[in-house]
Scaffold this motif. Structure first.
Motif, PDB file in Angstrom:
ATOM      1  N   UNK A 132     -27.566  -8.369  -0.363  1.00 48.19           N
ATOM      2  CA  UNK A 132     -26.893  -7.485   0.598  1.00 48.19           C
ATOM      3  C   UNK A 132     -27.668  -6.180   0.778  1.00 48.19           C
ATOM      4  N   UNK A 133     -28.254  -5.678  -0.310  1.00 48.16           N
ATOM      5  CA  UNK A 133     -29.078  -4.478  -0.185  1.00 48.16           C
ATOM      6  C   UNK A 133     -30.327  -4.773   0.637  1.00 48.16           C
ATOM      7  N   UNK A 138     -33.264  -4.274   5.762  1.00 50.55           N
ATOM      8  CA  UNK A 138     -33.890  -4.960   6.893  1.00 50.55           C
ATOM      9  C   UNK A 138     -33.293  -4.536   8.234  1.00 50.55           C
ATOM     10  N   UNK A 139     -32.043  -4.114   8.212  1.00 50.04           N
ATOM     11  CA  UNK A 139     -31.368  -3.747   9.459  1.00 50.04           C
ATOM     12  C   UNK A 139     -31.609  -2.299   9.864  1.00 50.04           C
ATOM     13  N   UNK A 149     -29.632   2.788   3.334  1.00 49.35           N
ATOM     14  CA  UNK A 149     -29.182   1.450   2.945  1.00 49.35           C
ATOM     15  C   UNK A 149     -28.360   1.498   1.668  1.00 49.35           C
ATOM     16  N   UNK A 150     -28.743   2.378   0.745  1.00 46.42           N
ATOM     17  CA  UNK A 150     -27.988   2.505  -0.505  1.00 46.42           C
ATOM     18  C   UNK A 150     -26.576   3.033  -0.255  1.00 46.42           C
ATOM     19  N   UNK A 168     -29.222   2.035  -6.918  1.00 45.52           N
ATOM     20  CA  UNK A 168     -27.933   1.386  -7.065  1.00 45.52           C
ATOM     21  C   UNK A 168     -28.026   0.324  -8.149  1.00 45.52           C
ATOM     22  N   UNK A 169     -26.895   0.071  -8.812  1.00 46.05           N
ATOM     23  CA  UNK A 169     -26.792  -1.127  -9.638  1.00 46.05           C
ATOM     24  C   UNK A 169     -26.505  -2.303  -8.713  1.00 46.05           C
ATOM     25  N   UNK A 170     -27.266  -3.388  -8.863  1.00 44.41           N
ATOM     26  CA  UNK A 170     -27.075  -4.583  -8.047  1.00 44.41           C
ATOM     27  C   UNK A 170     -27.031  -5.811  -8.950  1.00 44.41           C
ATOM     28  N   UNK A 171     -26.432  -6.872  -8.437  1.00 41.21           N
ATOM     29  CA  UNK A 171     -26.453  -8.159  -9.133  1.00 41.21           C
ATOM     30  C   UNK A 171     -27.662  -8.949  -8.657  1.00 41.21           C
TER      31      UNK A 171
END
Length: 410
Positions: A132-133, A138-139, A149-150, A168-171
C-alpha cells in the motif's frame, strides 16, 4: 487535557499481551514511577531499566528530573520529529504535553513499554502493508515529496518512531519493518546510501539490522527490519525492551560536548548493563568499538546517542542491532559522540586507536580491522550498488583517503 498520572504497561519476554507494571506521575517537570505490587508478584517480571528503574524490594517511587521529568525508557517510546508531526497533522492538534504524546501515539513505539490509559488502542495498532505504501508512492505527482505518501497511505494512523526523515512501520513478509523514504531536503540517494552502509556493516563484522532497498519509479526507500518486534504465523506480536544510548548514558539534552556523550562512557555502561552471571560484556564492548570505527570510516556523522541502543533478550541486556548508519555526502570528519577519553570528536586513525584497549582491542588488531574494513568498503560498495540495479555513479564510494598516511593504506 492529559492527566498527570497514567498506567505503565510492558510486554514481558515471549508474551503477546501487555502487563500492567506501574504508574507514572508527571507534575511540574518531576516524574515519579512506582511498580505495582501485582507486577512484583508476576512470574518473570523484569526491571524496565535495571539502573534507573530497578525492580527491588524497596516499594517507594523513583523520581526523575531530567528530560522534563520523563524517564529515559519512557522518552524513548515517545513520538518525535516526523512521527510527532504526522500525529499532530492527523489529529489536527498541537501536542505539547508529553503525557498526551504518550497517550495519543500509535502502538509502534520502540521497545516494549507504553504509558497510557487506553492500552487497547496500542494493542489494536495495525501497520499498513508495504504494497500500500508502494502504491501511494507510485500515485504521487512528480513534484510532490515522498513524505506525502507516508501521510496518505491506506490505513495509516500515525507512527511513534523518532527521527526527522519520513518513515512508517509497515508489514512486509509477515513481519514489521520500518520504511524510510527520501525527503525533499535530503541529499540525493539518501535511502540508497543508508542501505549500502548497513549491508557493508554486516560484511565488516557488525551485527546490523536486516535491510532491503526498493525503488518506485525514481523514488527510493530503505526497509529496516524491526529487531524489537516478532510476529507469529497467527499474527500475535511480541516486543522486546529497549533503551537508547541516550537513556543508558543518563543524558538530558542532545548537546555535543557533554562528557558522558562518548563511546568510552557507553563502553563503561555496557559493563553495568550487560554484565551478569555467566556473561562477559567484553564482546559487546568490542562490537561497540567496531561500530565507532565503521561510522568514522564510512562517514556517518549521525551517530548520536539516540542512534545506538540496548535490547533485553535471553534474560539480559545487549547492544541492539546497529541501525541508522547513514553516510554523509560531505563528511566533516567529526562524529557526534566523542571517541576518546579527552572528548575528541575528530574522526582520524589516531583517535580510533587511542583508547581501543578500553574496548578490549589491542592496537595491532584494531589497525588490522581498520585496514580490512577500508578494503571491504572499496571492493564491495560497487558490488552492492550493482546488486540492486543502480549505476556505479548513483552513490560514490565514501572517501577514505584520510586514513591512509597513518595506517599505510593505499
Amino acid at each position: 487535557m492529559s492527566g498527570i498520572t497514567k498506567p505503565v504497561w510492558v510486554w514481558l519476554p515471549d508474551t503477546h499481551a501487555p502487563t500492567a507494571c506501574g504508574t507514572f506521575t508527571l507534575q511540574n517537570k518531576i516524574g515519579t514511577f512506582t511498580y505495582l505490587q501485582t507486577y512484583r508478584a508476576t512470574a518473570g517480571a523484569v526491571s524496565l531499566d535495571p539502573h534507573n528503574l530497578p525492580l527491588t524490594r524497596a516499594t517507594g517511587g523513583r523520581k526523575e528530573t531530567r528530560q522534563g521529568g520523563l524517564f529515559g525508557v519512557f522518552r524513548d517510546a515517545s513520538p518525535e520529529g516526523f512521527g510527532l508531526g504526522l500525529l499532530e497533522r492527523l489529529k489536527n492538534i498541537n501536542i505539547a504535553d508529553p503525557m498526551q504524546r504518550l497517550e495519543l501515539s500509535e502502538g509502534d513505539a520502540v521497545g516494549a513499554i507504553e504509558v497510557c490509559d487506553d492500552i487497547q488502542a496500542k494493542c489494536a495498532f495495525q501497520p499498513p502493508a508495504l504494497d500500500d505504501l508502494v502504491a501511494a508512492l507510485a500515485s504521487l505527482e512528480p513534484e510532490r515529496a515522498s513524505s506525502v505518501a507516508a501521510r496518505e497511505v491506506k490505513g495509516v494512523k500515525g507512527t511513534s518512531l523518532g527521527g526527522e526523515r519520513p518513515k512508517l512501520t509497515v508489514m512486509h513478509g509477515q513481519q514489521q519493518w520500518i520504511a524510510k523514504l527520501q525527503d525533499r531536503g535530503d541529499p540525493p540517494h539518501a535511502p540508497l546510501r543508508e542501505y549500502l552502509a548497513m549491508r557493508l556493516a554486516k560484511r565488516c563484522g557488525i551485527r546490523a539490522a536486516q535491510v532491503e532497498f526498493k525503488r518506485v519509479g525514481d523514488r527510493e526507500m530503505v526497509l529496516v527490519r524491526r529487531f524489537d518486534r516478532a510476529v507469529t504465523a497467527q499474527g500475535l506480536v511480541s516486543r522486546k525492551l529497549y533503551a537508547s544510548a541516550h537513556t543508558v548514558l543518563r543524558l538530558d539534552t542532545q548537546l555535543r560536548g557533554d562528557p558522558q556523550r562518548s563511546y568510552i562512557a557507553l563502553s563503561n555502561e555496557l559493563q553495568r548493563w550487560c554484565g551478569r552471571s555467566g556473561y562477559d560484556p567484553k564482546q559487546q564492548q568490542r562490537e561497540l568499538w567496531r561500530r565507532m570505527a565503521f561510522n568514522a570510516i564510512v562517514g556517518n556523522a549521525d551517530d548520536h546517542p539516540r542512534n545506538h541502543g540496548l535490547l533485553y533478550e535471553n534474560q539480559g541486556w545487549v547492544l541492539s542491532d546497529a541501525f541508522d548508519i547513514a553516510p554523509y555526502l560531505t563528511f566533516s570528519k567529526t562524529l557526534s559522540m566523542a571517541m576518546t577519553r579527552d572528548g575528541s570528536l575528530e574522526a582520524n586513525a589516531g583517535n580510533l586507536l587511542k583508547n581501543c584497549t578500553s574496548f578490549h582491542y589491542e592496537a595491532e588488531e584494531a589497525r588490522h580491522y581498520i585496514k580490512t574494513t577500508v578494503a571491504t568498503i572499496r571492493n564491495a560498495w560497487p558490488e552492492e550498488l550493482a546488486a540492486v540495479g543502480m549505476p556505479h555513479d548513483a552513490a560514490a564510494t565514501p572517501a577514505m583517503d584520510w586514513l591512509g598516511d597513518a595506517l599505510g593504506i593505499t
